[in-house]
Motif scaffolding. Structure first.
Motif, PDB file in Angstrom:
ATOM      1  N   THR A 247       1.247  -1.216   0.312  1.00 56.64           N
ATOM      2  CA  THR A 247      -0.429  -0.105   0.012  1.00 56.64           C
ATOM      3  C   THR A 247       0.907   1.427  -0.409  1.00 56.64           C
ATOM      4  OG1 THR A 247      -2.043  -1.249   1.662  1.00 56.64           O
ATOM      5  CG2 THR A 247      -2.324   1.747   1.521  1.00 56.64           C
ATOM      6  N   ILE A 248       0.488   1.578  -0.873  1.00 53.07           N
ATOM      7  CA  ILE A 248       1.288   2.966  -1.278  1.00 53.07           C
ATOM      8  C   ILE A 248       0.297   4.531  -0.274  1.00 53.07           C
ATOM      9  CG2 ILE A 248       2.424   5.045  -2.228  1.00 53.07           C
ATOM     10  CD1 ILE A 248       3.025   3.142  -4.814  1.00 53.07           C
ATOM     11  N   SER A 249       0.755   4.607   1.082  1.00 52.29           N
ATOM     12  CA  SER A 249      -0.619   4.872   2.240  1.00 52.29           C
ATOM     13  C   SER A 249      -0.283   6.558   2.584  1.00 52.29           C
ATOM     14  CB  SER A 249       0.265   4.734   3.417  1.00 52.29           C
ATOM     15  OG  SER A 249       0.934   4.917   4.384  1.00 52.29           O
ATOM     16  N   GLY A 250       1.544   7.611   1.881  1.00 49.26           N
ATOM     17  CA  GLY A 250       0.789   8.351   1.919  1.00 49.26           C
ATOM     18  C   GLY A 250       1.032   9.111   3.073  1.00 49.26           C
ATOM     19  N   ASN A 251       1.125   8.387   4.268  1.00 49.85           N
ATOM     20  CA  ASN A 251       1.675   8.175   5.166  1.00 49.85           C
ATOM     21  C   ASN A 251       3.162   8.830   5.547  1.00 49.85           C
ATOM     22  OD1 ASN A 251       0.174   4.949   6.933  1.00 49.85           O
ATOM     23  ND2 ASN A 251      -0.588   7.259   6.784  1.00 49.85           N
ATOM     24  N   TYR A 252       3.633  10.087   6.608  1.00 49.16           N
ATOM     25  CA  TYR A 252       5.030  10.087   6.768  1.00 49.16           C
ATOM     26  C   TYR A 252       5.656  10.243   8.095  1.00 49.16           C
ATOM     27  CZ  TYR A 252       2.805  14.673   6.714  1.00 49.16           C
ATOM     28  OH  TYR A 252       1.704  15.871   7.864  1.00 49.16           O
ATOM     29  N   ARG A 253       7.232  10.573   8.213  1.00 48.76           N
ATOM     30  CA  ARG A 253       7.602  10.563   9.402  1.00 48.76           C
ATOM     31  C   ARG A 253       7.771  11.665   9.166  1.00 48.76           C
ATOM     32  NH1 ARG A 253      11.399   5.704  10.824  1.00 48.76           N
ATOM     33  NH2 ARG A 253      11.946   6.053   8.647  1.00 48.76           N
ATOM     34  N   LEU A 254       7.921  13.069  10.458  1.00 51.98           N
ATOM     35  CA  LEU A 254       8.761  13.776  10.659  1.00 51.98           C
ATOM     36  C   LEU A 254       9.915  13.895  10.896  1.00 51.98           C
ATOM     37  CD1 LEU A 254       5.724  16.427  12.614  1.00 51.98           C
ATOM     38  CD2 LEU A 254       5.970  16.126  10.058  1.00 51.98           C
ATOM     39  N   GLY A 255      10.659  14.777  10.127  1.00 52.25           N
ATOM     40  CA  GLY A 255      11.998  14.677  10.168  1.00 52.25           C
ATOM     41  C   GLY A 255      13.001  13.740   9.123  1.00 52.25           C
ATOM     42  N   ASP A 256      12.155  12.346   8.189  1.00 56.19           N
ATOM     43  CA  ASP A 256      12.601  12.259   7.480  1.00 56.19           C
ATOM     44  C   ASP A 256      12.985  13.119   6.660  1.00 56.19           C
ATOM     45  OD1 ASP A 256      12.609   9.427   8.116  1.00 56.19           O
ATOM     46  OD2 ASP A 256      10.737   8.902   7.149  1.00 56.19           O
ATOM     47  N   ILE A 257      13.502  13.002   5.354  1.00 59.64           N
ATOM     48  CA  ILE A 257      14.052  13.843   4.086  1.00 59.64           C
ATOM     49  C   ILE A 257      13.734  12.764   3.028  1.00 59.64           C
ATOM     50  CG2 ILE A 257      16.347  14.266   5.235  1.00 59.64           C
ATOM     51  CD1 ILE A 257      17.718  11.972   3.310  1.00 59.64           C
ATOM     52  N   ARG A 258      13.696  13.970   2.034  1.00 58.75           N
ATOM     53  CA  ARG A 258      13.152  13.001   0.905  1.00 58.75           C
ATOM     54  C   ARG A 258      14.091  12.297  -0.375  1.00 58.75           C
ATOM     55  NH1 ARG A 258       8.520  11.158  -2.549  1.00 58.75           N
ATOM     56  NH2 ARG A 258       7.911  12.306  -4.267  1.00 58.75           N
ATOM     57  N   HIS A 259      15.357  13.044  -0.361  1.00 56.63           N
ATOM     58  CA  HIS A 259      16.056  12.148  -1.448  1.00 56.63           C
ATOM     59  C   HIS A 259      17.682  12.890  -0.676  1.00 56.63           C
ATOM     60  CE1 HIS A 259      13.093  11.509  -4.421  1.00 56.63           C
ATOM     61  NE2 HIS A 259      13.031  13.038  -4.551  1.00 56.63           N
ATOM     62  N   ASN A 260      18.298  12.011  -1.620  1.00 61.89           N
ATOM     63  CA  ASN A 260      19.772  12.198  -1.035  1.00 61.89           C
ATOM     64  C   ASN A 260      20.782  10.776  -1.254  1.00 61.89           C
ATOM     65  OD1 ASN A 260      22.593  12.905   0.255  1.00 61.89           O
ATOM     66  ND2 ASN A 260      21.406  13.692   2.290  1.00 61.89           N
ATOM     67  N   TYR A 261      21.667  11.624  -2.309  1.00 63.72           N
ATOM     68  CA  TYR A 261      22.936  10.283  -2.618  1.00 63.72           C
ATOM     69  C   TYR A 261      24.201  11.308  -2.869  1.00 63.72           C
ATOM     70  CZ  TYR A 261      22.517  11.699  -7.869  1.00 63.72           C
ATOM     71  OH  TYR A 261      22.639  12.528  -8.788  1.00 63.72           O
ATOM     72  N   ALA A 262      24.913   9.859  -2.723  1.00 58.48           N
ATOM     73  CA  ALA A 262      26.144  10.885  -2.169  1.00 58.48           C
ATOM     74  C   ALA A 262      27.273  11.036  -3.460  1.00 58.48           C
ATOM     75  CB  ALA A 262      27.377   9.467  -1.426  1.00 58.48           C
ATOM     76  N   ASP A 263      27.784  12.018  -3.881  1.00 65.24           N
ATOM     77  CA  ASP A 263      28.772  12.173  -4.707  1.00 65.24           C
ATOM     78  C   ASP A 263      30.367  11.286  -4.175  1.00 65.24           C
ATOM     79  OD1 ASP A 263      31.080  13.421  -5.398  1.00 65.24           O
ATOM     80  OD2 ASP A 263      30.355  14.825  -6.942  1.00 65.24           O
TER      81      ASP A 263
END
Length: 379
Positions: A312-328
């Protein structure tokens, strides 16, 4: 012998493998670990395969970095220190604040205090930092400007807008790799403590003739990762749900992404950071350099297990979570000579092969979600 190495948190997922690598390379290893039940079970001598894997190859001190006597005993006669000991989990850190700060910041301070105020042989200290110190990753505006957006707005996410926005910028932001020069603005207590850990090591160590190295780990996974610790990462969590035949709740819209790096790559990078001369005084991202979405993680797990469960793609979310990040990973290649990492699909296959040899663990994940919901951190 090549020398003496202390690994704090050395009985953990990363530390136990790193201990074996150092032993294979001819080093004498000491491990300082508190063997907490959340990772090692209630009776580590019988319930912790990680501890069992190093008991015969390393000197194991059951103690904590927050105790000055334990630290003094552990650092005696060491040439290299790899500081892995830390409380982990961004969500849990938002309500167990004192414990995270005491362990991560206080423990690091105890190590440095002992080194600064007593004789030692330590020539290098490597701190396991984290991508969490960046908060949101790097983005480029339509005009070509590099920006580092702040935390996402609760009201916008409640309305189903999970994208990252920059005030004053019209149009979508383009995700780009995050370099070590990126703005530091962590979005969780865990991230704050990792930033302070890194800053303490990089600032104090040179004043006491120790070479510091900071490794900013991305999301680590692989065989040996705890399957019962609900704060250890989504691959372990989802694997347990799949084996139990339970449904998977995918937060947000499933398009949030992380840089997943295989355990063997982490161990290799950490060993090299401890021993390569050019690594001294460097801060280095350790990741795959690839952004993988949560939906892609689920698909890779289904493929590796050869079975699926309802999602289920619920739309729930956690405060403090980021959206994206990947390393150079440019510095990873230039300084440590690591130019390729384990492909995510291959890494997941190896992980699942190991998971299938392990007992099916109880589901502690829902309890962790309930704890966050009770504190209004899970929406």
């Amino acid at each position: 012998m090549q020398g003496n190495v202390l690994i704090t948190g050395g009985a953990g997922f990363i530390g136990s493998r790193l201990a074996r690598r150092f032993v294979d390379e001819g080093y004498r290893v000491t491990v300082l670990d508190s063997l907490i039940p959340q990772v090692h079970g209630d009776d580590p001598d019988t319930t912790s395969p990680l501890l069992a894997s190093i008991r015969d190859i390393a000197t194991v001190i059951r103690g904590t970095v927050t105790n000055a006597d334990d630290v003094a005993r552990a650092i005696a006669d060491q040439d290299i220190i790899v500081h892995l000991a830390a409380e982990t989990g961004t969500g849990q850190s938002m309500y167990e604040i004192d414990r995270y700060v005491e362990a991560n910041v206080g423990g690091t301070a105890k190590i440095l205090d002992a080194l600064a105020n007593g004789p030692h042989h330590v020539r290098r200290i490597v701190i396991a930092s984290s991508r969490s110190i960046y908060g949101e990753g790097a983005y480029r505006t339509p005009a070509g400007e590099l920006v580092y957006p702040s935390h996402r707005d609760d009201a916008a996410m409640a309305a189903g807008d999970f994208d990252v926005h920059q005030p004053g910028v019209d149009g979508p932001l383009e995700l780009v790799a995050t370099t070590e020069a990126a703005t530091i603005h962590p979005s969780s207590v865990y991230g704050i403590t990792k930033h302070v850990q890194e800053s303490l090591i990089m600032t104090v160590a040179p004043t006491i003739d120790i070479e510091p190295v900071a490794l900013r780990y991305q999301n680590v996974y692989g065989p040996g990762q705890s399957l019962k610790n609900p704060y250890t990462g989504i691959l372990s969590i989802f694997s347990t749900l799949i084996r139990q035949g339970k449904s998977i709740n995918i937060f947000e819209d499933g398009e949030e992404s992380r840089d997943f790096v295989f355990i063997d790559d982490i161990v290799n990078a950490t060993y090299l950071a401890s021993t390569v001369p050019d690594a001294a005084a460097r801060v280095i991202n350790v990741g795959s350099g690839v952004a993988t979405t949560v939906s892609e993680v689920v698909a890779a797990l289904f493929d590796a297990f050869g079975t699926e469960v309802p999602t289920t793609i619920s739309g729930n979310y956690r405060l403090g979570d980021i959206r994206h990040n990947y390393a150079d990973t440019t510095l990873l290649a230039e300084v440590l000579g690591i130019e390729s990492t384990v492909d995510f699909r291959d890494g997941v296959r190896q992980f699942v092969e190991w998971v299938l040899t392990e007992p099916v663990e109880g589901d502690n994940y829902q309890r962790s979600l309930d704890e966050m919901a009770a504190r209004n951190l899970l929406k």
